[in-house]
Motif scaffolding. Structure first.
Motif, PDB file in Angstrom:
ATOM      1  N   ALA A   1       0.846  -1.191   0.000  1.00 17.96           N
ATOM      2  CA  ALA A   1       0.000   0.000   0.000  1.00 17.96           C
ATOM      3  C   ALA A   1       0.878   1.235   0.000  1.00 17.96           C
ATOM      4  CB  ALA A   1      -0.911   0.022   1.222  1.00 17.96           C
ATOM      5  N   VAL A   2       0.386   2.264  -0.649  1.00 19.06           N
ATOM      6  CA  VAL A   2       1.053   3.570  -0.617  1.00 19.06           C
ATOM      7  C   VAL A   2       0.312   4.432   0.423  1.00 19.06           C
ATOM      8  CG1 VAL A   2       1.644   5.635  -1.911  1.00 19.06           C
ATOM      9  CG2 VAL A   2       1.763   3.387  -3.013  1.00 19.06           C
ATOM     10  N   VAL A   3       1.090   4.980   1.354  1.00 18.18           N
ATOM     11  CA  VAL A   3       0.503   5.726   2.474  1.00 18.18           C
ATOM     12  C   VAL A   3       1.119   7.121   2.520  1.00 18.18           C
ATOM     13  CG1 VAL A   3       0.068   5.772   4.946  1.00 18.18           C
ATOM     14  CG2 VAL A   3       0.252   3.573   3.759  1.00 18.18           C
ATOM     15  N   THR A   4       0.255   8.149   2.659  1.00 19.70           N
ATOM     16  CA  THR A   4       0.727   9.528   2.885  1.00 19.70           C
ATOM     17  C   THR A   4       0.203  10.002   4.238  1.00 19.70           C
ATOM     18  OG1 THR A   4      -1.195  10.510   1.809  1.00 19.70           O
ATOM     19  CG2 THR A   4       0.727  10.049   0.417  1.00 19.70           C
ATOM     20  N   ILE A   5       1.038  10.737   4.926  1.00 22.08           N
ATOM     21  CA  ILE A   5       0.655  11.326   6.218  1.00 22.08           C
ATOM     22  C   ILE A   5       0.824  12.829   6.066  1.00 22.08           C
ATOM     23  CG2 ILE A   5       1.077  11.385   8.697  1.00 22.08           C
ATOM     24  CD1 ILE A   5       2.356   8.618   8.445  1.00 22.08           C
ATOM     25  N   SER A   6      -0.299  13.551   5.910  1.00 22.35           N
ATOM     26  CA  SER A   6      -0.269  14.986   5.587  1.00 22.35           C
ATOM     27  C   SER A   6      -0.506  15.826   6.842  1.00 22.35           C
ATOM     28  CB  SER A   6      -1.344  15.319   4.543  1.00 22.35           C
ATOM     29  OG  SER A   6      -1.173  14.514   3.393  1.00 22.35           O
ATOM     30  N   ASP A   7       0.405  16.725   7.106  1.00 23.00           N
ATOM     31  CA  ASP A   7       0.236  17.691   8.195  1.00 23.00           C
ATOM     32  C   ASP A   7      -0.809  18.729   7.769  1.00 23.00           C
ATOM     33  OD1 ASP A   7       0.414  19.292  10.364  1.00 23.00           O
ATOM     34  OD2 ASP A   7       2.417  20.056   9.928  1.00 23.00           O
ATOM     35  N   LEU A   8      -1.868  18.901   8.590  1.00 20.98           N
ATOM     36  CA  LEU A   8      -2.977  19.785   8.228  1.00 20.98           C
ATOM     37  C   LEU A   8      -2.898  21.150   8.905  1.00 20.98           C
ATOM     38  CD1 LEU A   8      -5.950  17.255   8.348  1.00 20.98           C
ATOM     39  CD2 LEU A   8      -4.681  18.048   6.352  1.00 20.98           C
ATOM     40  N   SER A   9      -1.756  21.476   9.504  1.00 23.64           N
ATOM     41  CA  SER A   9      -1.666  22.746  10.238  1.00 23.64           C
ATOM     42  C   SER A   9      -1.917  23.938   9.318  1.00 23.64           C
ATOM     43  CB  SER A   9      -0.309  22.877  10.918  1.00 23.64           C
ATOM     44  OG  SER A   9       0.740  22.781   9.970  1.00 23.64           O
ATOM     45  N   ARG A  10      -1.354  23.889   8.116  1.00 24.07           N
ATOM     46  CA  ARG A  10      -1.575  24.999   7.187  1.00 24.07           C
ATOM     47  C   ARG A  10      -3.034  25.096   6.771  1.00 24.07           C
ATOM     48  NH1 ARG A  10      -0.650  29.983   5.945  1.00 24.07           N
ATOM     49  NH2 ARG A  10      -0.951  30.463   3.719  1.00 24.07           N
ATOM     50  N   THR A  11      -3.630  23.948   6.503  1.00 21.81           N
ATOM     51  CA  THR A  11      -5.052  23.945   6.128  1.00 21.81           C
ATOM     52  C   THR A  11      -5.912  24.482   7.273  1.00 21.81           C
ATOM     53  OG1 THR A  11      -4.668  22.031   4.714  1.00 21.81           O
ATOM     54  CG2 THR A  11      -6.946  22.503   5.325  1.00 21.81           C
ATOM     55  N   ARG A  12      -5.582  24.083   8.476  1.00 20.47           N
ATOM     56  CA  ARG A  12      -6.362  24.563   9.631  1.00 20.47           C
ATOM     57  C   ARG A  12      -6.171  26.075   9.828  1.00 20.47           C
ATOM     58  NH1 ARG A  12      -4.865  19.269  11.838  1.00 20.47           N
ATOM     59  NH2 ARG A  12      -6.792  18.072  12.102  1.00 20.47           N
ATOM     60  N   GLU A  13      -4.964  26.579   9.553  1.00 23.83           N
ATOM     61  CA  GLU A  13      -4.769  28.017   9.638  1.00 23.83           C
ATOM     62  C   GLU A  13      -5.658  28.750   8.638  1.00 23.83           C
ATOM     63  OE1 GLU A  13      -0.663  28.778   9.102  1.00 23.83           O
ATOM     64  OE2 GLU A  13      -0.055  27.895  11.025  1.00 23.83           O
ATOM     65  N   LEU A  14      -5.762  28.206   7.428  1.00 23.25           N
ATOM     66  CA  LEU A  14      -6.642  28.814   6.431  1.00 23.25           C
ATOM     67  C   LEU A  14      -8.098  28.788   6.892  1.00 23.25           C
ATOM     68  CD1 LEU A  14      -5.077  27.372   3.142  1.00 23.25           C
ATOM     69  CD2 LEU A  14      -4.852  29.694   4.056  1.00 23.25           C
ATOM     70  N   ILE A  15      -8.481  27.660   7.518  1.00 18.61           N
ATOM     71  CA  ILE A  15      -9.865  27.559   8.025  1.00 18.61           C
ATOM     72  C   ILE A  15     -10.101  28.615   9.105  1.00 18.61           C
ATOM     73  CG2 ILE A  15     -11.457  26.098   9.307  1.00 18.61           C
ATOM     74  CD1 ILE A  15     -10.237  23.706   7.887  1.00 18.61           C
ATOM     75  N   LEU A  16      -9.145  28.786  10.010  1.00 23.05           N
ATOM     76  CA  LEU A  16      -9.304  29.784  11.064  1.00 23.05           C
ATOM     77  C   LEU A  16      -9.425  31.186  10.480  1.00 23.05           C
ATOM     78  CD1 LEU A  16      -6.837  28.568  13.855  1.00 23.05           C
ATOM     79  CD2 LEU A  16      -9.329  28.667  13.964  1.00 23.05           C
ATOM     80  N   VAL A  17      -8.611  31.477   9.465  1.00 23.38           N
ATOM     81  CA  VAL A  17      -8.686  32.800   8.838  1.00 23.38           C
ATOM     82  C   VAL A  17     -10.066  33.021   8.230  1.00 23.38           C
ATOM     83  CG1 VAL A  17      -7.791  34.209   6.952  1.00 23.38           C
ATOM     84  CG2 VAL A  17      -6.212  32.979   8.450  1.00 23.38           C
ATOM     85  N   ARG A  18     -10.595  32.011   7.566  1.00 24.64           N
ATOM     86  CA  ARG A  18     -11.916  32.160   6.951  1.00 24.64           C
ATOM     87  C   ARG A  18     -13.003  32.264   8.015  1.00 24.64           C
ATOM     88  NH1 ARG A  18     -12.002  28.613   1.341  1.00 24.64           N
ATOM     89  NH2 ARG A  18     -10.057  29.444   0.484  1.00 24.64           N
ATOM     90  N   TRP A  19     -12.848  31.492   9.063  1.00 25.05           N
ATOM     91  CA  TRP A  19     -13.813  31.615  10.159  1.00 25.05           C
ATOM     92  C   TRP A  19     -13.782  33.020  10.760  1.00 25.05           C
ATOM     93  CZ3 TRP A  19     -14.059  26.657  13.699  1.00 25.05           C
ATOM     94  CH2 TRP A  19     -14.608  25.609  12.950  1.00 25.05           C
ATOM     95  N   ALA A  20     -12.577  33.560  10.921  1.00 25.32           N
ATOM     96  CA  ALA A  20     -12.466  34.909  11.482  1.00 25.32           C
ATOM     97  C   ALA A  20     -13.163  35.925  10.588  1.00 25.32           C
ATOM     98  CB  ALA A  20     -10.998  35.271  11.664  1.00 25.32           C
ATOM     99  N   ARG A  21     -12.995  35.758   9.287  1.00 25.40           N
ATOM    100  CA  ARG A  21     -13.691  36.667   8.369  1.00 25.40           C
ATOM    101  C   ARG A  21     -15.200  36.537   8.486  1.00 25.40           C
ATOM    102  NH1 ARG A  21      -9.946  35.484   3.010  1.00 25.40           N
ATOM    103  NH2 ARG A  21      -8.046  36.568   3.761  1.00 25.40           N
ATOM    104  N   LEU A  22     -15.670  35.292   8.565  1.00 22.98           N
ATOM    105  CA  LEU A  22     -17.114  35.083   8.708  1.00 22.98           C
ATOM    106  C   LEU A  22     -17.628  35.651  10.025  1.00 22.98           C
ATOM    107  CD1 LEU A  22     -17.478  31.429   7.347  1.00 22.98           C
ATOM    108  CD2 LEU A  22     -18.278  33.533   6.258  1.00 22.98           C
ATOM    109  N   ALA A  23     -16.813  35.488  11.103  1.00 22.72           N
ATOM    110  CA  ALA A  23     -17.224  36.042  12.398  1.00 22.72           C
ATOM    111  C   ALA A  23     -17.297  37.559  12.335  1.00 22.72           C
ATOM    112  CB  ALA A  23     -16.249  35.598  13.491  1.00 22.72           C
TER     113      ALA A  23
END
Length: 471
Positions: A147-169
């Motif tokens: 099997a081919v396995v990738t382990i992706s760090d989502l910290s950058r994606t979560r930062e983008l989500i927080l930024v968008r949430w802040a804009r929505l707030a």
């Protein structure tokens, strides 16, 4: 008080913003995660296709370089593992370090080695720190060789989500701020008459029946309420005035006929015969007429004093300065002793009619009704913002069961039926003290000289005068 309305409106606005913004925020986060998952899925799919060719031909050098370059470029560990879980190709060290921190990795890899494409765990919340693990089987069905396995760090994606949430707030706060800007003056306009009505009821409860509410401000409903309140207070004030006027007029109108009747009865004294019961009947009639005159005088005094319902600040030292000498003269004439122990500087709200008149009545009761040898006047600051003034004697006292009755109008102790009095003094004093926000209590007094018990104590408790109130 308008803040209380905001306490209701602001949470409602927050709930409204949350109802509109939270689903949108969740949708944005899910879309970001789905895009990331699809990208990783495409990557592992391509690597799985390359791995299947490389393993079948035995040429793995190109795949190894591809996996290493992918890790160097994106920082995402990707590895080709065999059915035992061992790393065959890829940056083994980076993969092993990332794998130790992921609790969901064994489950996802096991599913991939079984030939199934695993679903992501979807731990996408910004406060979660888990990685995105994606595994793709190499081979088909029972021929899965790895099997081919990738382990992706989502910290950058979560930062983008927080930024968008802040804009929505921030966007969600705009209607909240607008609602607050509108609710603040509206609530002030609505509740200002309520505050005035509350202040009016407080002054009325203190005995001022002349206060009226503002019936010209606020919504129409509050104006109608204020008008009804004012009409009610007009009726109450008129009834109280009529009652006091009746008592005063009745006692005044009865005074002259009663005086004439007393003069007529007393004029019969020279015509009484020594023999017979005439003298005894005459004495009874004169005593009853005197008692009726005292009663009328008390009723008039009660009507006058009850017409004054406003408490005012006073220094206790000034009240005593005008009374103590007269009290000492009265006690000396009766063969009694008076002790006054009052610290200086006590300032209180005196009842309508004056605190001096109330103390005069309490001293008079101690001298006339108790057969006391000693009378003591003390004062001090009580618990809370009150001043306590007590008149104690060592006389007969009043039984505990009779003390509550002694503060009622026209009540007299059976021991005092032949002592001049009307039974109104203590009742009027208690009512006036109560109208000033205080209390009159009857308690145990000084010990009697013969050791048979205690006399009576009349304790007046009155509020401390505000520091800013003029004397």
């Amino acid at each position: 008080m308008h803040r209380r309305l905001l306490v209701v409106l602001v949470p409602l606005a927050v709930l409204l913003v949350a109802a509109l913004g939270v689903p949108l925020s969740v949708t944005v986060a899910e879309r970001e995660m789905q895009e990331t998952y699809v990208n990783r899925l495409n990557d592992v799919g391509r690597f799985a296709s390359l791995a299947e060719t490389a393993l079948s031909t035995g040429r793995t050098e190109a795949l190894q370089q591809e996996l290493t370059r992918y890790h160097d470029l994106y920082g995402i560990p990707v590895a080709l593992i065999d059915t035992s879980g061992a790393v065959l190709l890829g940056p083994a060290d980076a993969y092993q370090r990332a794998a130790r921190a992921e609790a969901a990795l064994p489950r996802i890899v096991t599913a991939a080695l079984a030939g199934a494409r695993s679903e992501p765990s979807w731990e996408w919340a910004p406060w979660d720190d888990s990685a995105l693990v994606v595994a793709e089987p190499v081979g088909r069905d029972s021929e899965v060789v790895g099997a081919v396995v990738t382990i992706s760090d989502l910290s950058r994606t979560r930062e983008l989500i927080l930024v968008r949430w802040a804009r929505l707030a921030g966007l969600g706060l705009l209607p909240l701020l607008a609602l607050t800007a509108v609710a603040w003056p509206v609530s002030a306009w609505v509740l200002r008459p309520v505050r005035k009505l509350d202040a009016a009821t407080s002054r009325i409860s203190a005995g001022d029946l002349t206060i009226r509410a503002d019936a010209e401000a606020g919504p129409i409903e509050l104006r109608r309420l204020a008008q009804s309140f004012n009409s009610m207070m007009d009726a109450v004030e008129n009834a109280a005035q009529r009652q006091r006027a009746f008592v005063s007029d009745a006692s005044h109108q009865l005074r002259n006929p009663l005086t004439s009747l007393r003069l007529a009865v007393e004029s019969l004294a020279p015509h009484l015969r020594p023999e017979g019961d005439g003298q005894q009947v005459y004495d009874v009639a004169v005593d009853e007429l005197k008692a009726m005159q005292r009663m009328l005088n008390s009723l008039q005094a009660s009507a006058r004093m009850e017409s004054l319902r406003t408490a005012s600040p006073v220094d206790l030292d000034e009240v005593l300065a005008t009374r103590v000498d007269r009290w000492r003269a009265l006690t000396a004439t009766a063969g009694q002793t008076l002790t006054v122990d009052v610290p200086p500087g006590l300032r209180l709200l005196e009842p309508p009619g004056g605190l001096g008149s109330i103390l005069d009545e309490l001293i008079s009761n101690a001298l006339r009704l108790s057969d006391a040898q000693a009378v003591e006047v003390t004062a001090g600051a009580g618990v809370g913002a009150v001043v306590t003034v007590a008149v104690r004697d060592d006389g007969q006292g009043i039984d505990v069961s009779e003390r509550a009755q002694a503060l009622q109008r026209f009540w007299r102790s059976p021991r005092h039926q032949n002592v001049p009095g009307t039974g109104l003094g203590l009742a009027i004093c208690a009512d006036l003290v109560g109208s000033a926000g205080g209390e009159l209590r009857l308690e145990e007094g000084l010990p009697r000289p013969d050791g048979s018990g205690h006399g009576l104590a009349a304790v007046v408790v009155l509020p401390v005068a505000p520091a800013s109130a003029p004397v």
